[in-house]
Design a protein around this motif. Sequence first.
Motif, mmCIF file in Angstrom:
data_model
loop_
_atom_site.group_PDB
_atom_site.id
_atom_site.type_symbol
_atom_site.label_atom_id
_atom_site.label_comp_id
_atom_site.label_asym_id
_atom_site.label_seq_id
_atom_site.Cartn_x
_atom_site.Cartn_y
_atom_site.Cartn_z
ATOM 1 N N ARG A 5 0.847 -1.190 0.000
ATOM 2 C CA ARG A 5 0.000 0.000 0.000
ATOM 3 C C ARG A 5 0.886 1.245 0.000
ATOM 4 O O ARG A 5 2.032 1.197 0.468
ATOM 5 C CB ARG A 5 -0.899 0.007 1.243
ATOM 6 C CG ARG A 5 -1.891 -1.158 1.280
ATOM 7 C CD ARG A 5 -3.056 -0.898 0.338
ATOM 8 N NE ARG A 5 -4.099 -1.918 0.493
ATOM 9 C CZ ARG A 5 -4.273 -2.926 -0.339
ATOM 10 N NH1 ARG A 5 -3.468 -3.068 -1.379
ATOM 11 N NH2 ARG A 5 -5.247 -3.809 -0.141
ATOM 12 N N PRO A 6 0.411 2.380 -0.487
ATOM 13 C CA PRO A 6 1.233 3.590 -0.500
ATOM 14 C C PRO A 6 1.675 3.983 0.912
ATOM 15 O O PRO A 6 0.880 3.941 1.850
ATOM 16 C CB PRO A 6 0.299 4.658 -1.086
ATOM 17 C CG PRO A 6 -0.776 3.902 -1.787
ATOM 18 C CD PRO A 6 -0.936 2.621 -1.040
ATOM 19 N N GLN A 14 10.626 9.822 -5.362
ATOM 20 C CA GLN A 14 9.333 9.907 -6.023
ATOM 21 C C GLN A 14 8.675 11.226 -5.625
ATOM 22 O O GLN A 14 8.702 11.614 -4.449
ATOM 23 C CB GLN A 14 8.465 8.714 -5.600
ATOM 24 C CG GLN A 14 7.349 8.363 -6.561
ATOM 25 C CD GLN A 14 6.076 9.141 -6.291
ATOM 26 O OE1 GLN A 14 5.905 9.705 -5.209
ATOM 27 N NE2 GLN A 14 5.196 9.180 -7.265
ATOM 28 N N GLN A 16 5.838 12.525 -4.895
ATOM 29 C CA GLN A 16 4.912 12.613 -3.769
ATOM 30 C C GLN A 16 5.495 12.019 -2.482
ATOM 31 O O GLN A 16 4.833 12.036 -1.442
ATOM 32 C CB GLN A 16 3.597 11.891 -4.104
ATOM 33 C CG GLN A 16 2.690 12.657 -5.059
ATOM 34 C CD GLN A 16 3.210 12.630 -6.486
ATOM 35 O OE1 GLN A 16 3.662 11.596 -6.965
ATOM 36 N NE2 GLN A 16 3.144 13.757 -7.163
ATOM 37 N N LEU A 18 6.059 8.915 -1.865
ATOM 38 C CA LEU A 18 5.373 7.672 -1.536
ATOM 39 C C LEU A 18 6.072 6.470 -2.171
ATOM 40 O O LEU A 18 6.703 6.589 -3.218
ATOM 41 C CB LEU A 18 3.929 7.711 -2.027
ATOM 42 C CG LEU A 18 3.034 8.815 -1.464
ATOM 43 C CD1 LEU A 18 1.688 8.813 -2.181
ATOM 44 C CD2 LEU A 18 2.838 8.634 0.038
ATOM 45 N N THR A 19 5.938 5.321 -1.554
ATOM 46 C CA THR A 19 6.446 4.081 -2.119
ATOM 47 C C THR A 19 5.502 2.934 -1.761
ATOM 48 O O THR A 19 4.829 2.972 -0.729
ATOM 49 C CB THR A 19 7.863 3.751 -1.598
ATOM 50 O OG1 THR A 19 8.280 2.494 -2.150
ATOM 51 C CG2 THR A 19 7.901 3.657 -0.087
ATOM 52 N N GLY A 20 5.477 1.929 -2.641
ATOM 53 C CA GLY A 20 4.699 0.719 -2.367
ATOM 54 C C GLY A 20 5.601 -0.479 -2.123
ATOM 55 O O GLY A 20 5.149 -1.613 -2.209
ATOM 56 N N ALA A 42 0.603 -0.058 -13.707
ATOM 57 C CA ALA A 42 1.316 -0.192 -12.438
ATOM 58 C C ALA A 42 1.603 -1.670 -12.189
ATOM 59 O O ALA A 42 2.246 -2.333 -12.989
ATOM 60 C CB ALA A 42 0.494 0.426 -11.313
ATOM 61 N N THR A 49 0.294 -1.704 -4.970
ATOM 62 C CA THR A 49 0.574 -0.329 -5.345
ATOM 63 C C THR A 49 1.972 -0.186 -5.921
ATOM 64 O O THR A 49 2.944 -0.679 -5.352
ATOM 65 C CB THR A 49 0.449 0.611 -4.128
ATOM 66 O OG1 THR A 49 -0.886 0.535 -3.620
ATOM 67 C CG2 THR A 49 0.761 2.047 -4.507
ATOM 68 N N CYS A 51 4.089 3.179 -6.899
ATOM 69 C CA CYS A 51 3.991 4.642 -6.819
ATOM 70 C C CYS A 51 4.855 5.347 -7.867
ATOM 71 O O CYS A 51 4.477 6.398 -8.365
ATOM 72 C CB CYS A 51 4.399 5.112 -5.424
ATOM 73 S SG CYS A 51 3.275 4.567 -4.107
ATOM 74 N N ASP A 52 6.021 4.782 -8.165
ATOM 75 C CA ASP A 52 6.955 5.422 -9.085
ATOM 76 C C ASP A 52 6.867 4.736 -10.443
ATOM 77 O O ASP A 52 7.568 3.763 -10.708
ATOM 78 C CB ASP A 52 8.377 5.341 -8.526
ATOM 79 C CG ASP A 52 9.362 6.194 -9.320
ATOM 80 O OD1 ASP A 52 8.988 6.670 -10.417
ATOM 81 O OD2 ASP A 52 10.495 6.377 -8.856
#
Length: 229
Positions: A5-6, A14, A16, A18-20, A42, A49, A51-52
């Motif tokens: 999940r983010p 990244q 924002q 964020l990473t998954g 994705a 998720t 994210c990048d």
Amino acid sequence: MNLGRPKAVPYTDQPQGLTGIDKRPVEGPVRIAAPGPKGVGASGLAGDTVCDLRHHGGDDQAVYAVAREDLDDWERELGRSLADGSFGENLTTTGLDVSGALIGEHWRVGPDVVLEVTSGRIPCLTFQGHLGEKRWVRRFTEKAATGAYLRVVVPGEVRAGDPVTVVHRPDHEVTARMEFRAVTTHRELLPRLLAAGDALHPEALAKARAYLEKYGAAADEERSGTAAG
């Protein structure tokens, strides 16, 4: 089987933040399907998720697999436990030489899903930050127990504990480990990747062709050389 999940972290570039990569085991069932081209698609797993999208996700990196045996080896080296999903992998396998899998090799996961090996995994600073190990990118690169990215050939549902069976092995010697070494530390191996043809990740294929075009006959000799894969 592991989903992420983010999560906001200080160690990713990244935009924002964020990473998954922090993936956790789930029982399933989980739908696996081709997510679309890189930069748009994705993860290949529903509920997972990425994210990048600059560097991760897309059809040729729809699923990432790591051998439990490699995690166990790292546990001994690092002196710490590594749960399934610790490397950000979707599939944690047992009894399968994932880094030694051939590019273009087909795996059946459960009764329906078929996946195709495309490349090894190049480590990044987000991976290093997630593990919290100094010099992690270099250490991971030196060991080259890279795991494998896979594209989706036949979609379907999978569950934790589903068997993974190799149903096709192509007639060449290009492994995920060799591909990884060729695009990172041993560029002289690049011409040898061409034996894998279009099954190879498009970015690695482009690098191999560019290398051969630049160095011509000398590179073609390397293609039939004896460097270890």
